[in-house]
Design an enzyme around this catalytic site. Structure first.
Site, mmCIF file in Angstrom:
data_model
loop_
_atom_site.group_PDB
_atom_site.id
_atom_site.type_symbol
_atom_site.label_atom_id
_atom_site.label_comp_id
_atom_site.label_asym_id
_atom_site.label_seq_id
_atom_site.Cartn_x
_atom_site.Cartn_y
_atom_site.Cartn_z
ATOM 1 N N LYS A 171 -14.717 -0.307 -0.280
ATOM 2 C CA LYS A 171 -15.528 -1.477 -0.618
ATOM 3 C C LYS A 171 -14.683 -2.750 -0.650
ATOM 4 C CE LYS A 171 -15.124 -1.093 -5.606
ATOM 5 N NZ LYS A 171 -14.242 0.057 -5.758
ATOM 6 N N LYS A 226 -9.010 3.744 5.607
ATOM 7 C CA LYS A 226 -10.088 4.426 4.912
ATOM 8 C C LYS A 226 -11.234 3.448 4.644
ATOM 9 C CE LYS A 226 -10.387 6.751 0.740
ATOM 10 N NZ LYS A 226 -9.844 7.185 -0.550
ATOM 11 N N LYS A 247 -1.787 -2.882 -8.488
ATOM 12 C CA LYS A 247 -2.755 -3.880 -8.954
ATOM 13 C C LYS A 247 -2.069 -5.011 -9.699
ATOM 14 C CE LYS A 247 -6.977 -1.129 -9.294
ATOM 15 N NZ LYS A 247 -8.087 -0.704 -10.152
#
Ligand code: TRP
Length: 334
Positions: free
Chosen positions: A201, A198, A115
């Site tokens: 969202k 996968k 991140k």
């Protein structure tokens, strides 16, 4: 007080609707586990603010997340379903755990590395860096034995174990050492448009996501457009036929059947037929959940009452652990 083993898991209130991957990968398993475990399920809104959030949206999504879990079968009478910020002990214990975590140790967390590389170090908050220690606090406050999570959270649970062992050996036995229970491979759901990835969202396009709260017409459209292949055979083969295999998995799980039996039923039939039948099953599963979610959201005072009741229970357990920690460390109790 029960003597069932304890499970703890958390979910971020970071999206409007859960998708079918969350439903199959986590939620249906939690619903089962609440029968045999003393279960804590926490909407981790403090974790959510480690990346930028819109305040009104965060508040709405916190209630929405809780409502969807209840609608899908988490029973507030059986499980303690609560909001993280309602229990101050989480941040208090996280602080203590920060002080026994090595800087390098925290820096090795791959989620943080990914991140912060994506956003750059000045845009990555210190909160993002200390995220795993807050997660460790979540788990350790309840003396959880088992932590059901996806593979991506395994390293955080390993860190939690290390911190618990370190604290116990430095200050005396205080914490139960938790064991991660990693989501089963057969429960993995992939993106409808990109069946090698996968379902998530954060996918590039909405078209590959089946959301619990979608209108059935939208769901049907997404399923009819799902990527398959050219050989026309309805057969499970993850490697060569990822799209069809993913649809078979969804069909089998939602209809409580084996992949084999679904495959036999549709042998020799076309993808169109199969997709239509799948769309019906998805609608049958999600319509009652969607309706119940909307009912709960229509009465926010009642939903808040449910969450406050759970938070009271969570506070009682968490404060017990925190008091012991404070005594051990030499902090005067609050
Ligand atoms: N980090 C977890 C996730 O993103 C959510 C989480 C927070 C959690 N605290 C937890 C999961 C404690 C299990 C136990 O999925």
């Amino acid at each position: 007080m029960s003597n069932k083993p304890i499970i703890f898991s958390g979910m971020q209130p970071s999206s409007g609707s859960l998708h079918i991957g969350n439903y199959i990968g986590a939620l249906t398993q939690w619903v089962e586990m609440q029968e045999t475990f003393d279960a804590y399920f926490c909407v981790v809104n403090l974790h959510a603010i480690t990346v930028p959030q819109d305040p009104a949206e965060l508040a709405a999504r916190t209630r929405l997340t809780a409502a969807q879990y209840i609608a899908a079968g988490i029973d507030p009478e059986k499980s303690t379903l609560f909001v993280q910020s309602h229990v101050p002990a989480h941040t208090e214990l996280a602080w203590v755990l920060n002080t026994i975590t090595g800087f390098g140790e925290a820096g090795r967390m791959t989620q943080f590395k990914d991140k912060s590389q994506r956003h750059g170090s000045d845009k990555s908050s210190v909160g993002l860096f200390t995220y795993p220690m807050l997660m460790a606090a979540d788990i350790l406050l309840y003396q959880a034995n088992t932590v059901p999570v996806g593979e991506d959270q395994r390293q955080h649970v390993e860190l939690t174990r290390n911190l618990a062992e370190r604290f116990n050996s430095r200050y005396g036995h205080t914490f139960t050492i938790p064991t991660p229970q990693i989501q089963k491979e057969t429960a993995k759901i992939y993106d409808l448009q990109d069946p090698e990835s996968k379902m998530s969202k954060s996918a590039a396009s909405e078209a590959g996501l089946l959301s619990i709260l979608d209108d059935p017409a939208v769901t049907t459209k997404k399923i009819m457009r799902a990527v398959t292949d050219a050989d026309g055979e309805i057969r499970f083969d993850r490697e060569n036929k990822p799209g069809v295999s993913n649809l078979l998995t969804i069909f089998a799980v939602l209809s409580h059947r084996s992949v084999e039996s679904v495959q036999n039923e549709f042998a020799g039939r076309g993808y169109g037929d199969f997709k239509k039948a799948l769309a019906e099953i998805v609608a049958e599963t999600f319509t009652p959940i969607r309706n119940r979610t909307n009912e709960l959201l229509d009465d926010p005072a009642e939903l808040d009452r449910i969450l406050f009741t759970a938070a009271e229970r969570a506070n009682a357990t968490a404060n017990q652990t925190l008091n012991t920690v404070y005594d051990r460390v030499g902090l005067l109790r609050r």
